[in-house]
Write a protein that holds these residues in place. Structure first.
Motif, short mmCIF file in Angstrom:
data_model
loop_
_atom_site.label_atom_id
_atom_site.label_comp_id
_atom_site.label_asym_id
_atom_site.label_seq_id
_atom_site.Cartn_x
_atom_site.Cartn_y
_atom_site.Cartn_z
N THR A 95 0.84 -1.29 0.01
CA THR A 95 -0.04 -0.05 -0.01
C THR A 95 0.86 1.33 -0.06
O THR A 95 2.25 1.36 0.05
CB THR A 95 -1.03 0.19 1.14
OG1 THR A 95 -0.15 0.33 2.42
CG2 THR A 95 -1.61 -1.50 1.40
N ASP A 96 0.22 2.34 -0.11
CA ASP A 96 0.75 3.57 -0.25
C ASP A 96 1.48 4.11 1.36
O ASP A 96 2.35 5.00 1.58
CB ASP A 96 0.10 4.79 -0.46
CG ASP A 96 -1.23 4.82 0.17
OD1 ASP A 96 -1.60 3.78 0.85
OD2 ASP A 96 -1.91 5.87 0.01
N LYS A 97 1.45 3.25 2.33
CA LYS A 97 1.67 3.43 3.65
C LYS A 97 2.62 2.39 3.96
O LYS A 97 2.63 0.78 3.78
CB LYS A 97 0.76 3.00 4.61
CG LYS A 97 -0.74 3.67 4.51
CD LYS A 97 -0.71 5.17 4.96
CE LYS A 97 -2.20 5.86 4.74
NZ LYS A 97 -2.57 6.07 3.35
N ASP A 98 4.08 2.59 4.17
CA ASP A 98 5.07 1.85 4.17
C ASP A 98 5.19 0.44 5.39
O ASP A 98 5.43 -0.39 5.18
CB ASP A 98 6.70 2.50 4.40
CG ASP A 98 7.01 3.30 3.30
OD1 ASP A 98 6.62 2.75 2.12
OD2 ASP A 98 7.74 4.14 3.42
N ASP A 99 4.37 0.98 6.24
CA ASP A 99 4.19 0.40 7.30
C ASP A 99 3.08 -0.82 7.34
O ASP A 99 2.67 -1.27 8.28
CB ASP A 99 4.28 0.92 8.80
CG ASP A 99 2.89 1.73 8.92
OD1 ASP A 99 2.45 2.32 7.95
OD2 ASP A 99 2.99 2.32 10.03
N PHE A 100 2.05 -0.54 6.23
CA PHE A 100 0.98 -1.28 6.18
C PHE A 100 0.88 -2.18 5.00
O PHE A 100 0.91 -1.41 3.68
CB PHE A 100 -0.25 -0.24 6.13
CG PHE A 100 -1.67 -1.09 6.03
CD1 PHE A 100 -2.05 -1.98 7.09
CD2 PHE A 100 -2.48 -0.57 5.10
CE1 PHE A 100 -3.26 -2.65 6.65
CE2 PHE A 100 -3.64 -1.58 4.80
CZ PHE A 100 -4.13 -2.26 5.90
N TYR A 101 1.06 -3.57 4.76
CA TYR A 101 0.86 -4.27 3.67
C TYR A 101 0.50 -5.69 4.03
O TYR A 101 0.10 -6.05 4.98
CB TYR A 101 2.32 -4.31 2.94
CG TYR A 101 3.35 -4.97 3.86
CD1 TYR A 101 3.75 -6.36 3.77
CD2 TYR A 101 4.05 -4.07 5.05
CE1 TYR A 101 4.67 -6.91 4.83
CE2 TYR A 101 4.95 -4.98 5.65
CZ TYR A 101 5.17 -6.24 5.58
OH TYR A 101 6.27 -6.80 6.45
N PHE A 102 0.23 -6.60 2.85
CA PHE A 102 -0.50 -7.94 3.20
C PHE A 102 0.65 -8.75 2.36
O PHE A 102 1.01 -8.67 1.12
CB PHE A 102 -1.69 -7.93 2.29
CG PHE A 102 -2.62 -7.00 2.70
CD1 PHE A 102 -3.62 -7.18 4.13
CD2 PHE A 102 -2.74 -5.72 1.98
CE1 PHE A 102 -4.24 -6.17 4.27
CE2 PHE A 102 -3.85 -4.98 2.59
CZ PHE A 102 -4.71 -5.16 3.55
N ASN A 103 0.74 -9.99 3.02
CA ASN A 103 1.45 -11.04 2.38
C ASN A 103 0.47 -11.99 1.84
O ASN A 103 -0.51 -12.30 2.63
CB ASN A 103 2.41 -11.63 3.22
CG ASN A 103 3.63 -11.08 3.48
OD1 ASN A 103 4.17 -10.09 2.56
ND2 ASN A 103 4.46 -11.51 4.40
N ILE A 104 0.38 -12.47 0.67
CA ILE A 104 -0.78 -13.18 0.28
C ILE A 104 -0.19 -14.88 0.76
O ILE A 104 0.74 -15.39 0.66
CB ILE A 104 -0.74 -13.46 -1.21
CG1 ILE A 104 -1.07 -11.82 -1.83
CG2 ILE A 104 -1.60 -14.48 -1.88
CD1 ILE A 104 -0.91 -11.60 -3.17
N LYS A 115 -1.93 -11.97 5.18
CA LYS A 115 -1.36 -12.01 6.36
C LYS A 115 -1.16 -10.32 6.40
O LYS A 115 -0.26 -9.92 5.87
CB LYS A 115 -0.07 -12.84 6.72
CG LYS A 115 0.40 -12.70 8.09
CD LYS A 115 1.53 -13.70 8.50
CE LYS A 115 1.51 -13.70 9.95
NZ LYS A 115 2.72 -14.79 10.23
N SER A 116 -1.76 -9.54 7.20
CA SER A 116 -1.66 -8.19 7.31
C SER A 116 -0.49 -7.60 8.21
O SER A 116 -0.50 -8.30 9.30
CB SER A 116 -2.96 -7.65 7.61
OG SER A 116 -2.82 -6.15 8.02
#
Length: 132
Positions: A95-104, A115-116
């Motif tokens: 995402t546009d937030k470096d500290d917020f992403y998802f592993n599939i 996995k968020s």
């Protein structure tokens, strides 16, 4: 000289393959997903009371991945918006937030397990595609 041409051709094909793979994943991902379950503490995953409470809290929660590469996330009435993109290897949604992403974890036609990661905390999110 011949060796250089082979390397150039190999790298070009690898780049084209990864771009087409990402485009296919993007088309498959676009849509609205209902949040079915969130698991945070392994010791409570089998606890029936915990699961019922989580189900009622998550009612109406969703993630909408849009074709224009924006998303809307609504969990327990709290909304978050931003942009998304796949990682180069196609195994994460950034995402546009470096500290917020998802592993599939699992990506099927109508189900998605992510996995968020948010500020070093991680949770497993089970999603079901409802439109798109």
């Amino acid at each position: 000289m011949k060796f250089r041409n082979i390397i150039f051709l190999s790298l070009s094909m690898l780049f084209l393959f990864s771009c087409s793979m990402t485009k296919k994943l993007e088309k498959q991902l676009v849509g609205k997903y209902a949040v079915k379950m969130i698991k945070t503490e392994p010791e409570k995953q089998g606890d029936e009371a915990y699961l019922k409470i989580m189900e009622s809290l998550l009612e109406g929660s969703y993630i909408n991945f849009k074709a224009d590469k924006t998303y809307e996330l609504s969990i327990v009435g709290k909304k978050r918006n931003g942009t998304w993109r796949f990682s180069d290897n196609g195994k994460s949604i950034l995402t546009d937030k470096d500290d917020f992403y998802f592993n599939i974890v699992n990506f099927a036609e109508n189900n998605l397990e992510l996995k968020s990661f948010n500020n070093k905390k991680s949770v497993l999110i089970f999603l079901e595609k409802i439109s798109g």
